[in-house]
Design a protein around this motif. Structure first.
Motif, PDB file in Angstrom:
ATOM      1  N   ALA A  95       0.844  -1.197   0.000  1.00 52.09           N
ATOM      2  CA  ALA A  95       0.000   0.000   0.000  1.00 52.09           C
ATOM      3  C   ALA A  95       0.873   1.239   0.000  1.00 52.09           C
ATOM      4  CB  ALA A  95      -0.911   0.004   1.224  1.00 52.09           C
ATOM      5  N   SER A  96       0.300   2.380  -0.416  1.00 54.02           N
ATOM      6  CA  SER A  96       1.041   3.625  -0.358  1.00 54.02           C
ATOM      7  C   SER A  96       0.077   4.805  -0.305  1.00 54.02           C
ATOM      8  CB  SER A  96       2.014   3.742  -1.536  1.00 54.02           C
ATOM      9  OG  SER A  96       2.943   4.796  -1.309  1.00 54.02           O
TER      10      SER A  96
ATOM     11  N   SER B 231      -2.965   4.263   8.235  1.00 56.50           N
ATOM     12  CA  SER B 231      -2.658   3.126   7.368  1.00 56.50           C
ATOM     13  C   SER B 231      -1.237   2.603   7.567  1.00 56.50           C
ATOM     14  CB  SER B 231      -2.862   3.524   5.907  1.00 56.50           C
ATOM     15  OG  SER B 231      -2.598   2.428   5.049  1.00 56.50           O
TER      16      SER B 231
ATOM     17  N   CYS C 113      -6.332   0.897   4.034  1.00 54.10           N
ATOM     18  CA  CYS C 113      -5.440   1.336   2.954  1.00 54.10           C
ATOM     19  C   CYS C 113      -6.330   1.975   1.898  1.00 54.10           C
ATOM     20  CB  CYS C 113      -4.634   0.167   2.378  1.00 54.10           C
ATOM     21  SG  CYS C 113      -5.650  -1.142   1.649  1.00 54.10           S
ATOM     22  N   THR C 114      -5.738   2.484   0.843  1.00 50.53           N
ATOM     23  CA  THR C 114      -6.540   3.099  -0.218  1.00 50.53           C
ATOM     24  C   THR C 114      -6.383   2.340  -1.523  1.00 50.53           C
ATOM     25  OG1 THR C 114      -6.884   5.087  -1.567  1.00 50.53           O
ATOM     26  CG2 THR C 114      -4.682   4.765  -0.674  1.00 50.53           C
TER      27      THR C 114
ATOM     28  N   LEU D 231      -2.490   0.847  -4.680  1.00 51.10           N
ATOM     29  CA  LEU D 231      -2.428  -0.463  -4.051  1.00 51.10           C
ATOM     30  C   LEU D 231      -1.887  -1.485  -5.040  1.00 51.10           C
ATOM     31  CD1 LEU D 231      -3.376  -1.802  -1.330  1.00 51.10           C
ATOM     32  CD2 LEU D 231      -5.472  -2.417  -2.548  1.00 51.10           C
TER      33      LEU D 231
ATOM     34  N   ASP E  38     -10.870  -2.475  -0.581  1.00 51.02           N
ATOM     35  CA  ASP E  38      -9.433  -2.405  -0.350  1.00 51.02           C
ATOM     36  C   ASP E  38      -9.070  -2.805   1.076  1.00 51.02           C
ATOM     37  OD1 ASP E  38     -10.786  -0.206   0.563  1.00 51.02           O
ATOM     38  OD2 ASP E  38      -9.555   1.286  -0.465  1.00 51.02           O
ATOM     39  N   ASP E  39      -9.876  -2.378   2.055  1.00 55.24           N
ATOM     40  CA  ASP E  39      -9.611  -2.728   3.450  1.00 55.24           C
ATOM     41  C   ASP E  39      -9.798  -4.224   3.706  1.00 55.24           C
ATOM     42  OD1 ASP E  39      -9.112  -0.045   4.033  1.00 55.24           O
ATOM     43  OD2 ASP E  39     -11.224   0.347   4.453  1.00 55.24           O
TER      44      ASP E  39
ATOM     45  N   LEU F 275      -6.847  -6.053   2.233  1.00 54.60           N
ATOM     46  CA  LEU F 275      -5.702  -5.899   3.128  1.00 54.60           C
ATOM     47  C   LEU F 275      -5.785  -6.885   4.291  1.00 54.60           C
ATOM     48  CD1 LEU F 275      -3.243  -4.231   4.296  1.00 54.60           C
ATOM     49  CD2 LEU F 275      -4.979  -2.802   5.402  1.00 54.60           C
TER      50      LEU F 275
ATOM     51  N   TYR G 170       3.908  -1.103   3.654  1.00 56.14           N
ATOM     52  CA  TYR G 170       3.515   0.233   3.216  1.00 56.14           C
ATOM     53  C   TYR G 170       4.751   0.963   2.703  1.00 56.14           C
ATOM     54  CZ  TYR G 170       0.854   4.627   3.236  1.00 56.14           C
ATOM     55  OH  TYR G 170       0.201   5.783   2.867  1.00 56.14           O
TER      56      TYR G 170
END
Length: 268
Positions: free
Chosen positions: A148-149, A176, A188-189, A193, A217-218, A221, A234
């Motif tokens: 993730a970022s 996050s 996360c977004t 991703l 997305d969550d 994750l 991350y």
């Protein structure tokens, strides 16, 4: 007294998450084939600039998969006519699996059609920099299932509102990255991703995630983080940052938050 207690709890949580920001990221040395995936609905104003930015990546081995999520404008027609050098697959999303969200059906369709060893996701209103793919991919080690970022939201309206969106994006990023660094995979977004294809297959794809109108997305994750073979990380490198167009007015911001919160009751 209650206010001071609440403030103490808030500061304690923020401090705790900050200790997870310094977790080191292992780097990969090879360049696997990548599938960049964009799912869009009524994004005719944004999609051309997004795809052109993806076409200018400093990376050789990748394809772009665009899936139209039941657009009622000319988004699909715009993408079909667009000429870019990268391999571009254009698909029309159909919710044949009966999910609550048509986007989840599009995500599963993308997974089934992607050739990449890693699937990299962004949105139509995002503008990834030229080193985005390379930076995200370099964060994968042999056991990394998800990377993730950061994807800050901005707007060209009032400066005060733009500043508020930046602060809100930073707060979400702290939760996050701090959560991931501390072993609490909270959020996360999906705008920024990356997922290893085998890890996604191991958890059963998007069909195995919780059926909700939001939070895909969550849930992804959490499912990958809970799998015994994979871990998540991350990336804090600025080259991985993906700017996105944020809501231009307060009402749109509240609507966005309501969608995000709607998935909260299904969290682990």
């Amino acid at each position: 007294m209650l206010i001071y207690f609440a403030l103490f709890i808030y500061l304690f949580i923020i401090g705790y998450l900050f200790t997870g920001l310094n977790k080191k990221v292992e780097s990969a040395s090879d360049e696997p084939f990548i599938s960049i995936i964009i799912i869009a609905k009524n994004e005719q104003k944004n999609i051309t600039d997004c795809l052109k930015s993806l076409d200018q990546q400093n990376y050789e081995n990748y394809e772009i998969i665009f899936i139209d999520d039941c657009s009622t404008d000319s988004t699909l027609n715009t993408v079909t006519k667009l000429s870019i050098q990268a391999e571009l697959k254009v698909l029309k999303g159909e919710n044949q699996l009966g999910f609550k969200s048509s986007k989840k059906a599009c995500l599963e369709l993308a997974r089934q059609n992607a050739k990449g060893d890693v699937l990299l996701f962004t949105d139509a209103d995002c503008r990834p920099g030229p080193d985005w793919v390379k930076t995200m991919v370099s964060a994968f080690s042999d056991k990394t299932g998800l990377v993730a970022s950061f994807s800050p939201q901005t707007t060209k309206t009032k400066k005060l509102w733009n500043g508020f969106l930046k602060i809100d994006s930073m707060a979400a990023a702290i939760v996050s990255t701090g959560g991931i660094g501390r072993g609490h995979r909270i959020t996360c977004t999906g705008r920024n991703l990356a997922v290893r294809a085998t890890a996604l297959e191991d958890i059963g794809g998007y069909a195995a995630t919780k059926d909700s109108l939001s939070g895909d997305d969550d849930f992804l994750l959490q499912n990958i983080a809970n799998h015994p073979l994979w871990h998540v990380t991350y990336v804090k490198d600025p080259k991985a940052l993906v700017p996105a167009n944020g809501p231009s007015i307060f009402q749109a911001f509240i609507h966005q938050k309501q969608r995000h919160i709607s998935a909260g009751k299904k969290f682990n």
